[in-house]
Design a protein around this motif. Structure first.
Motif, PDB file in Angstrom:
ATOM      1  N   THR A  81       0.840  -1.213   0.112  1.00  0.00           N
ATOM      2  CA  THR A  81      -0.135   0.158  -0.150  1.00  0.00           C
ATOM      3  C   THR A  81       0.944   1.208   0.034  1.00  0.00           C
ATOM      4  O   THR A  81       0.468   2.314  -0.580  1.00  0.00           O
ATOM      5  CB  THR A  81      -1.046   0.043   1.364  1.00  0.00           C
ATOM      6  OG1 THR A  81      -1.673  -1.248   1.108  1.00  0.00           O
ATOM      7  CG2 THR A  81      -1.781   1.197   1.200  1.00  0.00           C
ATOM      8  N   LEU A  82       1.933   1.182   0.786  1.00  0.00           N
ATOM      9  CA  LEU A  82       3.053   2.384   0.599  1.00  0.00           C
ATOM     10  C   LEU A  82       3.369   2.732  -0.609  1.00  0.00           C
ATOM     11  O   LEU A  82       3.422   3.954  -0.974  1.00  0.00           O
ATOM     12  CB  LEU A  82       4.035   2.008   1.685  1.00  0.00           C
ATOM     13  CG  LEU A  82       3.892   1.672   3.154  1.00  0.00           C
ATOM     14  CD1 LEU A  82       5.139   1.426   3.937  1.00  0.00           C
ATOM     15  CD2 LEU A  82       3.133   3.390   3.665  1.00  0.00           C
ATOM     16  N   GLU A  83       3.758   1.819  -1.569  1.00  0.00           N
ATOM     17  CA  GLU A  83       3.981   2.112  -2.977  1.00  0.00           C
ATOM     18  C   GLU A  83       2.910   2.586  -3.527  1.00  0.00           C
ATOM     19  O   GLU A  83       3.048   3.604  -4.612  1.00  0.00           O
ATOM     20  CB  GLU A  83       4.631   0.608  -3.621  1.00  0.00           C
ATOM     21  CG  GLU A  83       5.116   0.710  -4.888  1.00  0.00           C
ATOM     22  CD  GLU A  83       5.618  -0.349  -5.558  1.00  0.00           C
ATOM     23  OE1 GLU A  83       6.025  -0.529  -6.590  1.00  0.00           O
ATOM     24  OE2 GLU A  83       5.664  -1.213  -4.609  1.00  0.00           O
ATOM     25  N   ILE A  84       1.646   2.039  -3.574  1.00  0.00           N
ATOM     26  CA  ILE A  84       0.522   2.558  -4.132  1.00  0.00           C
ATOM     27  C   ILE A  84       0.517   4.270  -3.581  1.00  0.00           C
ATOM     28  O   ILE A  84       0.174   5.234  -4.579  1.00  0.00           O
ATOM     29  CB  ILE A  84      -0.643   1.896  -3.881  1.00  0.00           C
ATOM     30  CG1 ILE A  84      -0.589   0.523  -4.362  1.00  0.00           C
ATOM     31  CG2 ILE A  84      -2.306   2.572  -4.380  1.00  0.00           C
ATOM     32  CD1 ILE A  84      -0.680   0.417  -5.922  1.00  0.00           C
ATOM     33  N   LEU A  85       0.409   4.432  -2.540  1.00  0.00           N
ATOM     34  CA  LEU A  85       0.282   5.810  -1.781  1.00  0.00           C
ATOM     35  C   LEU A  85       1.425   6.807  -2.478  1.00  0.00           C
ATOM     36  O   LEU A  85       0.978   7.858  -2.621  1.00  0.00           O
ATOM     37  CB  LEU A  85       0.476   5.989  -0.355  1.00  0.00           C
ATOM     38  CG  LEU A  85      -0.784   5.155   0.465  1.00  0.00           C
ATOM     39  CD1 LEU A  85      -0.361   5.267   2.067  1.00  0.00           C
ATOM     40  CD2 LEU A  85      -1.951   6.005   0.055  1.00  0.00           C
ATOM     41  N   ALA A  86       2.467   6.192  -2.701  1.00  0.00           N
ATOM     42  CA  ALA A  86       3.750   7.202  -3.327  1.00  0.00           C
ATOM     43  C   ALA A  86       3.272   7.435  -4.822  1.00  0.00           C
ATOM     44  O   ALA A  86       3.558   8.697  -4.968  1.00  0.00           O
ATOM     45  CB  ALA A  86       5.047   6.426  -3.266  1.00  0.00           C
ATOM     46  N   ILE A  87       2.700   6.749  -5.376  1.00  0.00           N
ATOM     47  CA  ILE A  87       2.414   7.049  -6.868  1.00  0.00           C
ATOM     48  C   ILE A  87       1.138   7.787  -6.837  1.00  0.00           C
ATOM     49  O   ILE A  87       1.162   9.020  -7.496  1.00  0.00           O
ATOM     50  CB  ILE A  87       2.225   5.853  -7.533  1.00  0.00           C
ATOM     51  CG1 ILE A  87       3.214   4.772  -7.625  1.00  0.00           C
ATOM     52  CG2 ILE A  87       1.575   6.073  -8.989  1.00  0.00           C
ATOM     53  CD1 ILE A  87       3.010   3.279  -8.253  1.00  0.00           C
ATOM     54  N   LEU A  88       0.295   7.793  -5.944  1.00  0.00           N
ATOM     55  CA  LEU A  88      -0.903   8.644  -6.091  1.00  0.00           C
ATOM     56  C   LEU A  88      -0.514   9.931  -5.441  1.00  0.00           C
ATOM     57  O   LEU A  88      -1.056  11.028  -6.058  1.00  0.00           O
ATOM     58  CB  LEU A  88      -1.930   8.014  -4.944  1.00  0.00           C
ATOM     59  CG  LEU A  88      -2.685   6.620  -5.154  1.00  0.00           C
ATOM     60  CD1 LEU A  88      -3.602   6.144  -4.195  1.00  0.00           C
ATOM     61  CD2 LEU A  88      -3.208   7.110  -6.774  1.00  0.00           C
ATOM     62  N   ARG A  89       0.690  10.058  -4.328  1.00  0.00           N
ATOM     63  CA  ARG A  89       0.913  11.299  -3.839  1.00  0.00           C
ATOM     64  C   ARG A  89       1.688  12.033  -5.050  1.00  0.00           C
ATOM     65  O   ARG A  89       1.392  13.118  -5.195  1.00  0.00           O
ATOM     66  CB  ARG A  89       1.971  11.043  -2.528  1.00  0.00           C
ATOM     67  CG  ARG A  89       2.250  12.228  -2.177  1.00  0.00           C
ATOM     68  CD  ARG A  89       3.165  12.025  -0.749  1.00  0.00           C
ATOM     69  NE  ARG A  89       4.266  11.242  -0.757  1.00  0.00           N
ATOM     70  CZ  ARG A  89       4.107   9.838  -0.559  1.00  0.00           C
ATOM     71  NH1 ARG A  89       2.960   9.391  -0.061  1.00  0.00           N
ATOM     72  NH2 ARG A  89       5.145   8.989  -0.528  1.00  0.00           N
ATOM     73  N   ARG A  90       2.327  11.513  -5.849  1.00  0.00           N
ATOM     74  CA  ARG A  90       3.419  12.075  -6.811  1.00  0.00           C
ATOM     75  C   ARG A  90       2.367  12.606  -8.006  1.00  0.00           C
ATOM     76  O   ARG A  90       2.891  13.805  -8.540  1.00  0.00           O
ATOM     77  CB  ARG A  90       4.476  10.756  -7.355  1.00  0.00           C
ATOM     78  CG  ARG A  90       5.062  11.449  -8.222  1.00  0.00           C
ATOM     79  CD  ARG A  90       6.523  10.530  -8.594  1.00  0.00           C
ATOM     80  NE  ARG A  90       6.021   9.068  -8.749  1.00  0.00           N
ATOM     81  CZ  ARG A  90       6.211   8.238  -8.288  1.00  0.00           C
ATOM     82  NH1 ARG A  90       6.824   8.072  -6.924  1.00  0.00           N
ATOM     83  NH2 ARG A  90       5.933   6.926  -8.780  1.00  0.00           N
TER      84      ARG A  90
END
Length: 256
Positions: A81-90
């Motif tokens: 989920t942390l990887e998904i969050l990083a993409i969404l944040r970017r």
């Protein structure tokens, strides 16, 4: 709209009529049997098709009048989920995460981070068990309550949105949803990311499904989803789509 309530009334009245014809007019028992088989098939269809709103009203898409779409992720949180969050944040994209209560208790910090970054946290049952669909009403009540409590502990808010595991609904689950005054949310594009492991094929499937008002179902524990998500966001925006969260797309309150 055909629902469990009106179909049950229709089935009961028709069965009573056929039964009287069997008794008094020597009608064949084949007809009540065929009716019952047909009704059982209808129940199965209504249970498996969340968009049918057969047992409980379920919102599965937004208005087609605007070029807006929503991303939803099921079954988390997990470390991915942390990887998904990083993409969404970017890319400044807000999404909805329908979380399993047990995993919320395991990774509350990830849920807090998702909420702090503007994402909605929804209820996706506590156990997401294999036999979830066979639970009693009391068990469903416990599943919803325990998950809400876990999310409340993590972010200080209780979710108002619920997505049924596997997209299957039953009369018992419908009663529990109504008792807790939750909004049942489905989807109209199931990306099949738990089956499609090739990110190129997954990206093509998602892009081909782009349409105004679409609610996309992804899973935030799937590696192929993480690998294709950025490309999907860029392509959707290139085609003129705006990413909005479910509260904006559906005009619903995300929390109690």
């Amino acid at each position: 709209m055909l629902t469990f309530r009106n179909s049950l009334i229709l089935y009961t009245l028709t069965l009573a009529g056929l039964a009287s014809m069997v008794i008094y007019q020597h009608f064949s028992l084949l007809w009540p049997g065929l009716l019952t088989i047909g009704y059982a098939a209808l129940i199965g269809y209504g249970s498996a098709r969340v968009e049918s709103s057969f047992f409980v009203k379920t919102v599965c898409h937004g208005p087609a009048s605007r070029q807006q779409i929503a991303l939803t992720f099921d079954d988390g949180p997990t470390e991915m989920t942390l990887e998904i969050l990083a993409i969404l944040r970017r890319h400044s994209v807000a999404a909805t995460f329908f979380c399993i209560g047990q995993r919320v208790n395991q990774w509350p910090d990830i849920v807090r981070q998702a909420h702090a970054e503007g994402h909605i946290i929804g209820n996706h049952s506590f156990s997401h068990g294999y036999w979830f669909d066979l639970f009693s009403t009391i068990q469903f009540q416990q599943e919803l309550q325990l998950t809400n409590q876990a999310i409340q502990t993590a972010i200080g808010r209780q979710p108002a949105l619920f997505r049924p595991p596997y997209g299957v609904t039953t009369p018992n689950l419908a009663w529990a949803i109504r008792q807790r005054k939750l909004t049942c949310v489905g989807w109209n594009v199931r990306t099949m990311d738990t089956v499609i492991t090739n990110e190129t094929k997954l990206l093509a499937r998602a892009v081909n499904a782009l349409a105004p008002g679409t609610i996309f179902l992804f899973h935030d524990h799937v590696a192929s989803t993480a690998r294709m998500l950025e490309a999907f966001i860029l392509e959707a925006r290139n085609r003129g789509y705006e990413f909005v969260n479910l509260n904006q797309l559906l005009d619903v309150q995300p929390y109690v």
